[in-house]
Enzyme design. Structure first.
Site, PDB file in Angstrom:
ATOM      1  N   ALA A 294     -96.343  41.165  45.357  1.00 22.79           N
ATOM      2  CA  ALA A 294     -96.918  42.676  45.087  1.00 22.79           C
ATOM      3  C   ALA A 294     -96.994  42.998  43.917  1.00 22.79           C
ATOM      4  CB  ALA A 294     -96.617  43.519  46.053  1.00 22.79           C
TER       5      ALA A 294
ATOM      6  N   GLY B  58     -95.161  45.235  36.730  1.00 26.04           N
ATOM      7  CA  GLY B  58     -95.094  44.321  36.882  1.00 26.04           C
ATOM      8  C   GLY B  58     -95.468  44.001  38.028  1.00 26.04           C
ATOM      9  N   TRP B  59     -95.115  42.697  38.601  1.00 28.55           N
ATOM     10  CA  TRP B  59     -95.145  41.481  39.812  1.00 28.55           C
ATOM     11  C   TRP B  59     -94.155  41.334  40.042  1.00 28.55           C
ATOM     12  CZ3 TRP B  59     -99.763  39.850  42.110  1.00 28.55           C
ATOM     13  CH2 TRP B  59    -100.635  39.632  41.207  1.00 28.55           C
TER      14      TRP B  59
ATOM     15  N   ASP C 216     -90.832  58.507  39.335  1.00 31.46           N
ATOM     16  CA  ASP C 216     -91.786  58.297  39.853  1.00 31.46           C
ATOM     17  C   ASP C 216     -91.641  58.134  41.992  1.00 31.46           C
ATOM     18  OD1 ASP C 216     -94.034  57.359  39.577  1.00 31.46           O
ATOM     19  OD2 ASP C 216     -94.030  54.933  39.658  1.00 31.46           O
TER      20      ASP C 216
END
Length: 706
Positions: free
Chosen positions: A123, A128-129, A251
């Site tokens: 994902a 970031g990846w 978050d």
């Protein structure tokens, strides 16, 4: 949202006409809790999410959607296509010139740190990846590598470094476990890029679970409220753990919470920061972040705000949570769920209050109230939760309003019967106050005069003693001082409500208790106080609603059963009142009082023509089953036979029917009443009472030849 049915309402059996006992007794949740997993505090069942084979989760074509491509520095749109041509995945921002790259930096087969072999991308997100890899040094276990979207983003780099520093301290079952931190060269520039190595959690994010609930019309069907609350109760301990370490998550959103089997885990700790960090870049998601973040930065209150926003997004159709309602909730008229589950609405209002000081003070406090809300939601749905123990209120000090005649309770009685706030054990005088447990009010006041220090708890205890002594004006003075020293303290507001009740000012009491309910939406005590103040105001409908919520949720509050029976009787629903009184369990100390009240409901305040012979027969049968002292039994027998006598005189024909072994004829009933009055006369406490009862016996006895 217009016309939408609140999630789960079709299963609740909740009607606008009020309380109706179930046709079959509901089983207590405690009897079934052993079959349930840990989600939902053992109160509800949450669908399991099967473990997901990691190899099936690898993306075939890892591409960042053009709609999500923004410059890391100025926020401008980058990598967007024009004239039907796709946008570039690498380049420079046309506005500020900052380099961007949305390509994965790792390829299948890459080996990091000599042990982590990359299989592909799972994902991508704001920081970031995420790659799937195998750890060849530890039994080829699956792990996840998290890197950066753009190695030229200094803010993102700083966040990754911060993440590495914090994660070494984190060890919690609901937070993804971090194994290691490795570096690997960026393929085009050779710059070393950091990667976090974390456990693979095979499941679905809450966002994926929510999106999977699509209706035939394409709209999202919100999750059942019990399931949403269960998720909240799993997330809050994890946040509380981070707060205990001096960390803020910052978050929280459905994308960052994953369920596998019956467990939740927080993912993506890239936004985590220390509470005393005022310099690191701040990351949060619009629509979930608190309104004060830009001015005051993150805090425990802003973390708890995100919990409220996430629960709102999952529990009802909320398409404008990033727009019109970016920092507010839609109203009751837009969300039918709020009208049915008022406590949940009040919970969300406090959790997402614009003023951080008005939100919950800690994750633990928030979880305690959310458990109370869940218990009420389960009760409305037809289950009977096991009795709960409040962390902020004492048990009810005594039952009020349990008179057999079901008359409104005496306000002074209510004020000294309602629960009281628990003593804050962190208060310096808590130990001294503990020595006064069970002491009479006058002695308490005398003892408080010599307390080692004057604290808020000392003043509140003084106010309670003054209320018990009915010195209401002095109690009000003390509470004003507490409110001035500790503005917004719900305990002072609670005691103000007790003063108003005792002083015969139910409207003021109702306003005070309503404020407490806003602060403590999961507490039955707050709803009980609101119910009795509404009843004393003459608002039978509101009183019945709150009494019902309390009685359904926790049947240790027997005052709520009597209150609900009173309000239903006042509304003309005698049979409902009897059924409510019958729901008082035989294990309760008030069971007999409830049965006596049920007899009176059947026979009292009714003209002879309004009575039915079934009322008389049932009243007699109930009485025969009760264990009463001689005086109480004789008085109740007299009441039942008097009602039967009035029925016969009104034209009732009961020649073939017996009540309390007495044929329903005028002559037999006169003999029966005469015997009752003479028995009561023998047990009378005063001569005047005895004479009055003998006179009544002589007056009712039939004429005879002797």
């Amino acid at each position: 949202m217009t016309g939408a049915v609140p999630t789960g309402l079709e299963q609740t059996g909740w009607g606008t006409d009020g309380w109706r006992p179930p046709s079959q007794p509901s089983r207590p949740l405690s009897a079934r809790a052993i079959t349930r997993g840990r989600l939902g505090a053992g109160l509800v069942e949450v669908p399991r999410v099967p473990y997901r084979d990691p190899t099936t989760a690898v993306l075939e074509n890892p591409v960042v959607a053009e709609s999500k491509r923004f410059c890391c520095l100025c926020g401008g749109k980058v990598g967007r296509g024009t004239d039907g041509e796709p946008g570039a995945t690498e380049g420079f921002c046309p506005r500020c010139g900052t380099r961007f790259s949305f390509l994965p930096k790792l390829a299948p087969g890459d080996v990091l740190g000599g042990q982590y072999e990359v299989l592909g991308c799972l994902a991508y997100g704001g920081l970031g990846w995420i790659y799937l890899a195998r750890d060849h040094n530890v039994n080829d276990r699956w792990v996840v590598l998290k890197g950066l979207i753009d190695t030229g983003d200094t803010a993102a780099m700083a966040a990754a470094v911060a993440e590495r520093r914090f994660l070494a301290e984190v060890e919690h079952p609901n937070i993804v476990k971090i194994y290691n931190f490795v570096q690997y060269p960026e393929p085009t520039t050779g710059t070393m890029v950091g990667y976090i190595v974390m456990e693979y959690v095979g499941g679905n994010s809450l966002r994926e679970l929510a999106l999977a609930r699509r209706r035939p019309d394409g709209l999202i069907d919100p999750m059942p409220l019990t399931q949403v609350i269960a998720y909240g109760l799993e997330v809050l301990p994890a946040l509380g753990y981070l707060h205990g370490l001096g960390l803020l998550y910052c978050d929280l959103k459905p994308d960052n919470v994953i369920q596998t089997d019956e467990q939740l885990k927080l993912l993506d700790l890239g936004a985590v920061r220390r509470m005393d960090d005022y310099e690191s870049p701040m990351f949060y998601t619009a629509g979930y972040g608190a309104p004060e973040l830009g001015r005051r930065g993150p805090s425990v209150a802003s973390d708890l705000y995100t919990v409220g926003r996430m629960l709102a997004v999952l529990s009802f159709e909320f398409p404008e949570y990033r727009g019109v309602h970016k920092h507010s909730l839609p109203g009751v008229e837009q969300v039918p769920l709020f009208e049915v589950f008022e406590s949940y609405h009040r919970f969300l209002l406090r959790a997402t209050h614009a003023d951080p000081g008005r939100r919950f003070g800690s994750a633990g406090e928030m979880a305690d109230q959310l458990v109370g809300v869940l218990r009420e939601v389960c009760a409305i749905g037809g289950d009977q939760p096991p009795p709960g123990l409040s962390t902020v209120f004492s048990p009810q000090r005594r039952t009020f309003g349990s008179q057999a005649e079901l008359v409104p309770p005496d306000p002074a009685e209510v004020a000294v019967a309602l629960p009281v706030p628990q003593v804050d054990t962190d208060d310096p005088a808590a130990g001294y106050l503990a020595t006064m447990t069970g002491t009479d009010p006058a002695t308490v006041i005398s003892g408080l005069d010599s307390a080692p220090m004057i604290t808020a708890e000392v003043q509140l205890r003084r106010a309670r003693a003054l209320i018990d002594l009915h010195d209401l004006s002095e109690a009000a003075v003390v509470l004003a001082e507490v409110a001035e020293d500790s503005p917004g303290d719900w305990r002072a507001e609670w005691y103000r409500g007790l003063v108003a009740v005792a002083d015969g000012q139910p409207a003021q009491a109702r306003a005070a208790f309503d404020s407490v309910y806003d602060s403590l939406p999961g507490e039955p005590a707050a709803r009980l106080a609101l119910a009795v103040s509404a009843e004393l105001c003459g608002d039978q409908q509101a009183a019945a609603r709150y009494y019902e919520l309390v009685w359904r949720t926790d049947n240790t509050y027997v005052s709520a059963a009597f209150g609900l029976a009173r309000t239903r009787l006042a509304q003309g629903h005698r049979s409902w009142a009897v059924e409510i009184l019958d729901s008082v369990p035989d294990s309760s100390s008030q069971h007999v009082a409830a049965q006596v009240a049920a007899i009176h409901v059947r026979i009292s305040n009714r003209a002879g023509r309004e009575l039915a012979v079934t009322d008389l027969v049932e009243a007699g049968e109930r009485l025969q089953r009760l264990s009463l002292d001689a005086t109480a039994r004789a008085q109740l027998v007299a009441d039942v036979l008097s009602a039967a006598f009035a029925w016969v005189q009104a034209g009732g024909d009961g020649v073939a029917i017996r009540v309390l072994d007495c044929p329903l004829t005028e002559r037999d009933l006169r003999f029966g009443l005469e015997a009752c009055y003479r028995a009561l006369a023998r047990m009378a406490g005063t001569i005047s009472e005895r004479v009055a009862l003998v006179d009544r016996a002589n007056a009712v006895r039939p004429r005879t030849l002797t």
